[in-house]
Design an enzyme around this catalytic site. Sequence first.
Site, PDB file in Angstrom:
ATOM      1  N   GLU A 183      -0.398  -5.448   6.550  1.00  0.00           N
ATOM      2  CA  GLU A 183       0.877  -5.178   5.623  1.00  0.00           C
ATOM      3  C   GLU A 183       1.886  -6.314   6.376  1.00  0.00           C
ATOM      4  OE1 GLU A 183       1.132  -0.901   4.148  1.00  0.00           O
ATOM      5  OE2 GLU A 183       1.781  -1.290   5.863  1.00  0.00           O
ATOM      6  N   LYS A 200      13.412   8.040   2.842  1.00  0.00           N
ATOM      7  CA  LYS A 200      12.988   7.058   3.647  1.00  0.00           C
ATOM      8  C   LYS A 200      14.685   6.180   4.378  1.00  0.00           C
ATOM      9  CE  LYS A 200       9.375   7.688   2.311  1.00  0.00           C
ATOM     10  NZ  LYS A 200       8.105   6.832   1.787  1.00  0.00           N
ATOM     11  N   SER A 242       2.165   5.416  -2.403  1.00  0.00           N
ATOM     12  CA  SER A 242       2.771   5.807  -2.869  1.00  0.00           C
ATOM     13  C   SER A 242       3.928   5.495  -3.630  1.00  0.00           C
ATOM     14  CB  SER A 242       2.208   7.427  -3.114  1.00  0.00           C
ATOM     15  OG  SER A 242       3.853   7.528  -1.896  1.00  0.00           O
ATOM     16  N   GLY A 295       6.198  -0.602  -0.008  1.00  0.00           N
ATOM     17  CA  GLY A 295       6.895   0.574   0.088  1.00  0.00           C
ATOM     18  C   GLY A 295       7.310   0.721   1.862  1.00  0.00           C
ATOM     19  N   GLY A 346       3.121   1.111   8.445  1.00  0.00           N
ATOM     20  CA  GLY A 346       1.938   1.976   8.616  1.00  0.00           C
ATOM     21  C   GLY A 346       1.831   3.863   8.484  1.00  0.00           C
ATOM     22  N   GLY A 348       0.245   4.504   5.953  1.00  0.00           N
ATOM     23  CA  GLY A 348      -0.908   4.610   5.472  1.00  0.00           C
ATOM     24  C   GLY A 348      -2.501   3.698   6.236  1.00  0.00           C
ATOM     25  N   THR A 375       0.917  -1.247   0.255  1.00  0.00           N
ATOM     26  CA  THR A 375       0.410  -0.464  -0.029  1.00  0.00           C
ATOM     27  C   THR A 375       0.741   1.143   0.156  1.00  0.00           C
ATOM     28  OG1 THR A 375      -1.918  -1.416   0.742  1.00  0.00           O
ATOM     29  CG2 THR A 375      -1.644   1.480   0.887  1.00  0.00           C
ATOM     30  N   ASP A 432       8.166   3.435   5.399  1.00  0.00           N
ATOM     31  CA  ASP A 432       8.354   5.005   6.099  1.00  0.00           C
ATOM     32  C   ASP A 432       9.185   5.334   6.196  1.00  0.00           C
ATOM     33  OD1 ASP A 432       5.514   5.787   5.812  1.00  0.00           O
ATOM     34  OD2 ASP A 432       5.369   3.959   7.489  1.00  0.00           O
TER      35      ASP A 432
END
Length: 244
Positions: free
Chosen positions: A119, A137, A39, A98, A111, A113, A37, A100
């Site tokens: 996930e 990141k 971008s 992806g 997390g 999102g 999940t 963070d």
Amino acid sequence: MKSLSQNEQKQLVAKTAIDKLIEEGKIFSGMKIGLGTGSTAIPAVRRLAERIKDGTVSDIRAVVTSFQTDNECHELGIPVYSMNDRDIDGKLDLAIDGADEVDPENNVIKGGGAALLREKIVAYNAKVFVVVADSTKIVDTLGTKFPLPVEIIGEARIPVTHALEKLGATCVLREGVRKAGPVITDNGNQILDCTWKEPVDPEKMEKKINRIPGVVEVGFFTRNKPVVFAVAEDGQVEERLPAD
């Protein structure tokens, strides 16, 4: 040399990762793949769909981590399954997502999102876990800048907050955007965003937080170390393997 914008980095690293995973034989026809999940994960989903459409790979069965990715897969024609379906049997060949934050040991915070529970189910039940990340990141330590998400049962918010504070965290209930009240996850829970003034050991902290009654899951991902595709501002993509 011109620096790439963050969005350009995300598009590049997603495309590069999918193409290289196919080239390396880590994505092949008939695979069961977890799709993440956010971008950076969504461009990877779109690139995978392109490689399915051009005939490079086929018969891909996907397990998704959120409504966002489920909708994307349906639009792109990627078949979506549950972890409980017989064709999946609770096990995945590969998961791609992806992050963070990613530290030098390939520990990850996820997390942002609000999809960390699904996930983690996907990532921890995959033979190979892959993370795609832009240059912002990649960090030295986790949890001191980007908040660590902790998914909780709403009724346990106060006791969980107290327990996290005893572990040194400052906790903020995540509020909705264009919605009054807290963010509600795909699983009907709430999110506490936690930060520390000093670096913590993510492996130890993942275990400690998951032992708190009322915690559903924590956004430290340390047990199934990912292969990380990280892009720099100049467009160079590095494949970082986890330590043995």
